[in-house]
Scaffold this active site. Structure first.
Site, PDB file in Angstrom:
ATOM      1  N   CYS A 110      70.989  29.755  28.763  1.00 54.23           N
ATOM      2  CA  CYS A 110      70.333  28.733  27.944  1.00 54.23           C
ATOM      3  C   CYS A 110      70.542  27.384  28.630  1.00 54.23           C
ATOM      4  O   CYS A 110      70.998  27.341  29.776  1.00 54.23           O
ATOM      5  CB  CYS A 110      70.861  28.744  26.509  1.00 54.23           C
ATOM      6  SG  CYS A 110      72.630  28.424  26.364  1.00 54.23           S
ATOM      7  N   ASN A 135      74.795  26.447  27.841  1.00 56.76           N
ATOM      8  CA  ASN A 135      75.815  27.512  27.862  1.00 56.76           C
ATOM      9  C   ASN A 135      76.976  27.198  26.912  1.00 56.76           C
ATOM     10  O   ASN A 135      78.111  27.558  27.170  1.00 56.76           O
ATOM     11  CB  ASN A 135      76.323  27.748  29.294  1.00 56.76           C
ATOM     12  CG  ASN A 135      77.131  29.034  29.484  1.00 56.76           C
ATOM     13  OD1 ASN A 135      77.999  29.100  30.352  1.00 56.76           O
ATOM     14  ND2 ASN A 135      76.878  30.046  28.695  1.00 56.76           N
ATOM     15  N   CYS A 185      75.974  27.159  23.268  1.00 57.39           N
ATOM     16  CA  CYS A 185      75.491  27.617  21.949  1.00 57.39           C
ATOM     17  C   CYS A 185      74.894  29.028  22.046  1.00 57.39           C
ATOM     18  O   CYS A 185      75.560  30.008  21.733  1.00 57.39           O
ATOM     19  CB  CYS A 185      74.455  26.651  21.371  1.00 57.39           C
ATOM     20  SG  CYS A 185      75.059  24.969  21.138  1.00 57.39           S
ATOM     21  N   ARG A 186      73.624  29.114  22.483  1.00 56.60           N
ATOM     22  CA  ARG A 186      72.911  30.384  22.382  1.00 56.60           C
ATOM     23  C   ARG A 186      73.413  31.442  23.367  1.00 56.60           C
ATOM     24  O   ARG A 186      73.680  32.587  22.972  1.00 56.60           O
ATOM     25  CB  ARG A 186      71.405  30.154  22.587  1.00 56.60           C
ATOM     26  CG  ARG A 186      70.785  29.335  21.474  1.00 56.60           C
ATOM     27  CD  ARG A 186      69.444  28.777  21.873  1.00 56.60           C
ATOM     28  NE  ARG A 186      69.566  27.797  22.952  1.00 56.60           N
ATOM     29  CZ  ARG A 186      68.548  27.187  23.550  1.00 56.60           C
ATOM     30  NH1 ARG A 186      67.313  27.469  23.158  1.00 56.60           N
ATOM     31  NH2 ARG A 186      68.756  26.308  24.504  1.00 56.60           N
ATOM     32  N   SER A 187      73.538  31.108  24.651  1.00 62.54           N
ATOM     33  CA  SER A 187      73.888  32.158  25.624  1.00 62.54           C
ATOM     34  C   SER A 187      75.323  32.673  25.472  1.00 62.54           C
ATOM     35  O   SER A 187      75.543  33.879  25.643  1.00 62.54           O
ATOM     36  CB  SER A 187      73.584  31.726  27.066  1.00 62.54           C
ATOM     37  OG  SER A 187      74.352  30.618  27.455  1.00 62.54           O
ATOM     38  N   ASP A 209      67.101  25.762  19.701  1.00 61.29           N
ATOM     39  CA  ASP A 209      68.427  25.340  20.151  1.00 61.29           C
ATOM     40  C   ASP A 209      69.225  24.789  18.974  1.00 61.29           C
ATOM     41  O   ASP A 209      68.855  23.756  18.402  1.00 61.29           O
ATOM     42  CB  ASP A 209      68.227  24.253  21.217  1.00 61.29           C
ATOM     43  CG  ASP A 209      69.488  24.002  21.987  1.00 61.29           C
ATOM     44  OD1 ASP A 209      70.574  24.306  21.454  1.00 61.29           O
ATOM     45  OD2 ASP A 209      69.387  23.512  23.115  1.00 61.29           O
TER      46      ASP A 209
HETATM   47  P1  4NP Z   1      72.499  25.678  24.335  1.00 60.88           P
HETATM   48  O1  4NP Z   1      72.514  24.274  23.539  1.00 60.88           O
HETATM   49  O2  4NP Z   1      71.477  25.506  25.426  1.00 60.88           O
HETATM   50  O3  4NP Z   1      72.092  26.686  23.323  1.00 60.88           O
HETATM   51  O4  4NP Z   1      73.898  25.859  24.858  1.00 60.88           O
HETATM   52  C1  4NP Z   1      72.673  23.035  24.199  1.00 60.88           C
HETATM   53  C2  4NP Z   1      73.894  22.630  24.640  1.00 60.88           C
HETATM   54  C3  4NP Z   1      74.061  21.407  25.286  1.00 60.88           C
HETATM   55  C4  4NP Z   1      72.979  20.587  25.467  1.00 60.88           C
HETATM   56  C5  4NP Z   1      71.749  21.002  25.028  1.00 60.88           C
HETATM   57  C6  4NP Z   1      71.592  22.215  24.401  1.00 60.88           C
HETATM   58  N1  4NP Z   1      73.130  19.331  26.110  1.00 60.88           N
HETATM   59  O5  4NP Z   1      72.171  18.549  26.114  1.00 60.88           O
HETATM   60  O6  4NP Z   1      74.206  19.063  26.656  1.00 60.88           O
END
Ligand code: 4NP
Length: 157
Positions: A8, A11, A13-15, A125
């Protein structure tokens, strides 16, 4: 050995959620010697960090450990290591296809494409939606379907 990499944006939240849910299924089915599972980010924003507090809360609720999870940005070696690169939304797909070595592009899949009636549907997200429990529920449905697909297509049993 079949290698599965969930990806994702951050890394955190989702993955990582997908990684631990999928790993638990692999262990429950006695396949840890046949399927390796990791996760990674397209960005370097969260490099080295533990999952988001919302992710930790949801995983803890489901008795899944998060302590060994640290965000890492995908590398060329990861693209080559993976047999399946399973990603969450359209921006992830665009970023991964741009980053991937040409011979790895066919490994990249959108997670919910595993369901014929959900083809092209992103997993939003939770960094933005704050719906961590909803994200977990979506992934908890998709992971058994991916494991069944991978067993059928990649494992010789
Ligand atoms: P993920 O969520 O892609 O599901 O891990 C996010 C985590 C961090 C960020 C964006 C989305 N960020 O902008 O740092």
């Amino acid at each position: 050995m079949t290698n599965v990499l969930f990806v994702c944006l951050g890394n955190v939240c989702r993955s990582p959620m997908a990684e631990v849910i999928f790993k638990k299924l692999v262990a429950e089915q006695g396949l840890t010697n046949q399927i390796k599972v990791r996760s990674a980010a397209t960005s370097d924003e969260e490099q080295g960090n533990h999952p988001q507090p919302g992710t930790i809360k949801t995983l803890t609720k489901h008795h899944l450990a998060w302590q060994n999870l640290h965000a890492t940005q995908i590398t060329t070696a990861d693209f080559e290591w993976a047999d399946y690169i399973i990603t969450m939304d359209h921006q992830n797909m665009i970023d991964l296809k741009r980053m991937a070595p040409a011979d790895c592009i066919d490994k990249i899949h959108l997670c919910l494409d595993i369901f014929p009636d959900q083809k092209g549907t992103p997993i939003p997200d939770p960094w933005y939606t704050h719906k961590f429990d909803y994200t977990y529920d979506v992934l908890a449905k998709a992971m058994p379907a991916w494991l069944a697909y991978i067993k059928q297509h990649s494992l010789t049993q």
